[in-house]
Design an enzyme around this catalytic site. Structure first.
Site, PDB file in Angstrom:
ATOM      1  NE  ARG A 189      -7.366 -10.433  -6.163  1.00  0.00           N
ATOM      2  CZ  ARG A 189      -8.549  -9.899  -5.864  1.00  0.00           C
ATOM      3  NH1 ARG A 189      -9.548 -10.209  -6.574  1.00  0.00           N
ATOM      4  NH2 ARG A 189      -8.876  -9.368  -4.629  1.00  0.00           N
ATOM      5  CE  LYS A 198      -3.728  -2.304   2.817  1.00  0.00           C
ATOM      6  NZ  LYS A 198      -4.571  -2.752   1.548  1.00  0.00           N
TER       7      LYS A 198
HETATM    8  P1  ADP Z   1      -7.574  -4.598   2.383  1.00  0.00           P
HETATM    9  O1  ADP Z   1      -6.344  -4.658   1.478  1.00  0.00           O
HETATM   10  O2  ADP Z   1      -7.285  -5.436   3.552  1.00  0.00           O
HETATM   11  O3  ADP Z   1      -8.941  -5.260   1.690  1.00  0.00           O
HETATM   12  P2  ADP Z   1      -8.358  -1.785   1.958  1.00  0.00           P
HETATM   13  O4  ADP Z   1      -7.216  -0.693   2.218  1.00  0.00           O
HETATM   14  O5  ADP Z   1      -8.772  -2.040   0.637  1.00  0.00           O
HETATM   15  O6  ADP Z   1      -7.783  -3.067   2.839  1.00  0.00           O
HETATM   16  O7  ADP Z   1      -9.652  -1.471   2.793  1.00  0.00           O
HETATM   17  C1  ADP Z   1     -10.716  -2.585   3.097  1.00  0.00           C
HETATM   18  C2  ADP Z   1     -12.022  -1.864   3.729  1.00  0.00           C
HETATM   19  O8  ADP Z   1     -11.734  -1.084   5.086  1.00  0.00           O
HETATM   20  C3  ADP Z   1     -12.397  -0.538   2.912  1.00  0.00           C
HETATM   21  O9  ADP Z   1     -13.637  -1.312   1.875  1.00  0.00           O
HETATM   22  C4  ADP Z   1     -12.911  -0.018   4.016  1.00  0.00           C
HETATM   23  O10 ADP Z   1     -14.519  -0.384   4.149  1.00  0.00           O
HETATM   24  C5  ADP Z   1     -12.350   0.034   5.294  1.00  0.00           C
HETATM   25  N1  ADP Z   1     -11.342   1.268   5.260  1.00  0.00           N
HETATM   26  C6  ADP Z   1     -10.047   1.058   4.537  1.00  0.00           C
HETATM   27  N2  ADP Z   1      -9.357   2.228   4.710  1.00  0.00           N
HETATM   28  C7  ADP Z   1     -10.270   3.003   5.285  1.00  0.00           C
HETATM   29  C8  ADP Z   1     -10.163   4.442   6.032  1.00  0.00           C
HETATM   30  N3  ADP Z   1      -9.241   5.233   5.992  1.00  0.00           N
HETATM   31  N4  ADP Z   1     -11.293   4.998   6.944  1.00  0.00           N
HETATM   32  C9  ADP Z   1     -12.421   4.055   7.200  1.00  0.00           C
HETATM   33  N5  ADP Z   1     -12.369   3.082   6.529  1.00  0.00           N
HETATM   34  C10 ADP Z   1     -11.383   2.364   5.854  1.00  0.00           C
END
Ligand code: ADP
Length: 461
Positions: A254, A78
């Site tokens: 993907r 990330k």
């Molecule tokens: P992963 O790679 O574990 O799936 P993500 O960064 O894609 O993590 O985030 C997954 C979920 O977590 C998002 O869809 C959202 O629901 C929540 N989330 C992520 N970042 C934030 C944030 N900064 N504030 C609030 N919720 C968040």
């Protein structure tokens, strides 16, 4: 498995445990070399986002149906992803741009951003490695936990800070890029209904985006893809606040589980496009030539018990009959009599409906859920019915907190009781002689969540 039955030739790689089969790069490559395989499609689980696998495949003269190992590796971190998109006009969630090493400095930044904040693992995935910090006094403790969680789950303790967006929507863009530098997006999907930070209902397009916002987000998504010279199919995920401010979350390198909803509204077969791109063909269309029509919704039918914290429910599919009819698509891998194994993600099927409008797609979904006849295991279908009847979902005014805000296992019991009453009414009106016995049988089936008892009672009468 159904996909094995469809295949012209199948080779067993190893026993069910994925560490002995689906994750064995060496064995998979050996078999492919023996069979003179042209290309490997990695699907969307297991090794599909493993840059080492993509690299090994290519080094062995086999085509990897996916992006370059470099793109997978940049977007797999990330922090590296945030750094890579820096040159492009991509909004990021306010926070730290590097791994936290200096705690007092990180605390200062957290204070500037304002609590609550989120501590996130750079190598995180699948919703793991995230910690909310409500106030400064908890910072160090949560930070320690996040680092040790990240180390044990991903072997990488790097964590960073993000502003915690209170009630966000999850909206993502489908990307297609070829190996000649052309990149387009195939519009948006909204995946805000989640449990355990994991998606369970998705739709395309999002019910809340304006044309202007869609255009701006699409351009930002293409910027992210350009930042890693992306080719193949990929997804750029954004978090969107109440005012529709959007921030880049991550890119999945993907095919996504939820790709059918995009296929339904654009008419583009994404897997076919992946193969064409891997063969070196050019996209053959520009962004301006792409459009979408209608609305598509997907319910992931998991073997899970929504009444019991969505815990996986293994067992045998005693009955399994798919819904049919216009605008209904079922992507599945199971048939009646098959077992749901404990080794993998417990998804049975993806139930997708498509219609001219969102309202009709929801109605079709409710009809398809009624028609889908699954018994022997608990599924997410009763939960789906609850969501698709819920005012917040129907109005589009929902966010990733939907399950926390509105769902209680008792609402499913309520559903079932209502059904029981309806059923009892129908039966007494028809003066079915053995109504007591039928009620007992029916009540048992009703317990399984989505009842087909009424259908059966009619047939029997
Ligand atoms: P992963 O790679 O574990 O799936 P993500 O960064 O894609 O993590 O985030 C997954 C979920 O977590 C998002 O869809 C959202 O629901 C929540 N989330 C992520 N970042 C934030 C944030 N900064 N504030 C609030 N919720 C968040």
């Amino acid at each position: 498995a159904l996909h094995v039955r469809y295949a012209d030739e199948a080779v067993c790689i190893g026993p069910p445990a994925s560490t002995e089969s689906y994750l064995r790069i060496d064995k998979i490559i050996d078999v492919c070399k023996k069979l003179d395989v042209d290309a490997i499609h990695p699907g969307y689980g297991f090794l599909s986002e493993n840059s080492e696998f993509a690299k090994t495949v290519t080094e062995n003269g086999i085509i990897f149906i996916g992006p370059s190992p470099e793109a997978i590796s940049v977007m797999g971190s990330k922090l590296a992803a945030k750094a890579a998109v820096g040159k492009y006009d991509v909004p990021l969630v306010p926070g730290t741009e590097e791994a936290i090493t200096d705690i007092p400095a990180a605390k200062k930044i957290a204070k500037e951003i304002g609590y609550p904040i989120l501590i996130k693992a750079s190598a995180g995935g699948g919703g793991k490695g995230m910690r909310i910090v409500e106030q400064e006094a908890d910072f160090e403790e949560q930070m320690d936990r996040a680092v040790s969680e990240a180390k044990s789950a991903f072997g990488d303790g790097a964590v960073f800070i993000e502003k915690f967006i209170g009630s966000p929507k999850h909206i993502e863009f489908q990307i297609l890029g070829d190996q000649h530098g052309n990149i387009v997006h195939l519009f948006d999907r909204e995946c805000s209904v989640q449990r355990r930070h994991q998606k369970v209902i998705e739709e395309a397009p999002s019910a809340v985006l304006t044309e202007e916002k869609r255009k701006a987000m699409g351009e930002a998504a293409i910027g992210v893809a350009k930042a890693c010279n992306y080719y193949g199919a990929g997804t750029v995920e954004f978090i969107v606040d109440e005012k529709l401010n959007f921030y880049f979350l991550e890119m999945n390198t993907r095919l996504q589980v939820e790709h059918p909803v995009t296929e339904e509204i654009t008419g583009v077969d994404l897997v076919k496009e992946q193969i064409r791109i891997a063969e070196g063909e050019a996209l053959g269309y520009t962004q301006e030539e792409l459009s979408f029509t209608g609305h598509a919704i997907e319910l992931r039918v998991y073997a899970e018990d929504p009444a019991n914290n969505f815990l996986p429910d293994i067992g045998t599919l005693k009955t399994y009959n798919r819904p049919q009819g216009p605008g209904v698509r079922v992507d599945d891998g199971f048939e009646q009599g098959m077992d749901i194994p404990i080794h993998y993600d417990p998804m049975i099927a993806k139930l997708v409906t498509f219609a001219d409008t969102r309202e009709l797609a929801i109605k079709r979904m409710l009809r398809a859920i009624e028609e889908y006849d699954i018994s022997g295991i608990e599924t997410t279908m009763g939960f789906g019915k609850f969501v698709f009847n819920h005012e917040a979902f129907i109005s589009g005014k929902f966010d990733t907190k939907f399950v926390d805000k509105y769902f209680e296992p008792s609402v499913l019991e309520g559903e079932n009781k209502k059904e029981e009453l309806e059923i009892a009414g129908v039966l007494s009106a028809m003066m079915v002689k053995e109504s007591k016995k039928a009620n007992e049988q029916g009540a048992q089936q009703v317990k399984s969540g989505t009842s087909n008892w009424r259908k059966r009672a009619w047939r029997n009468s």
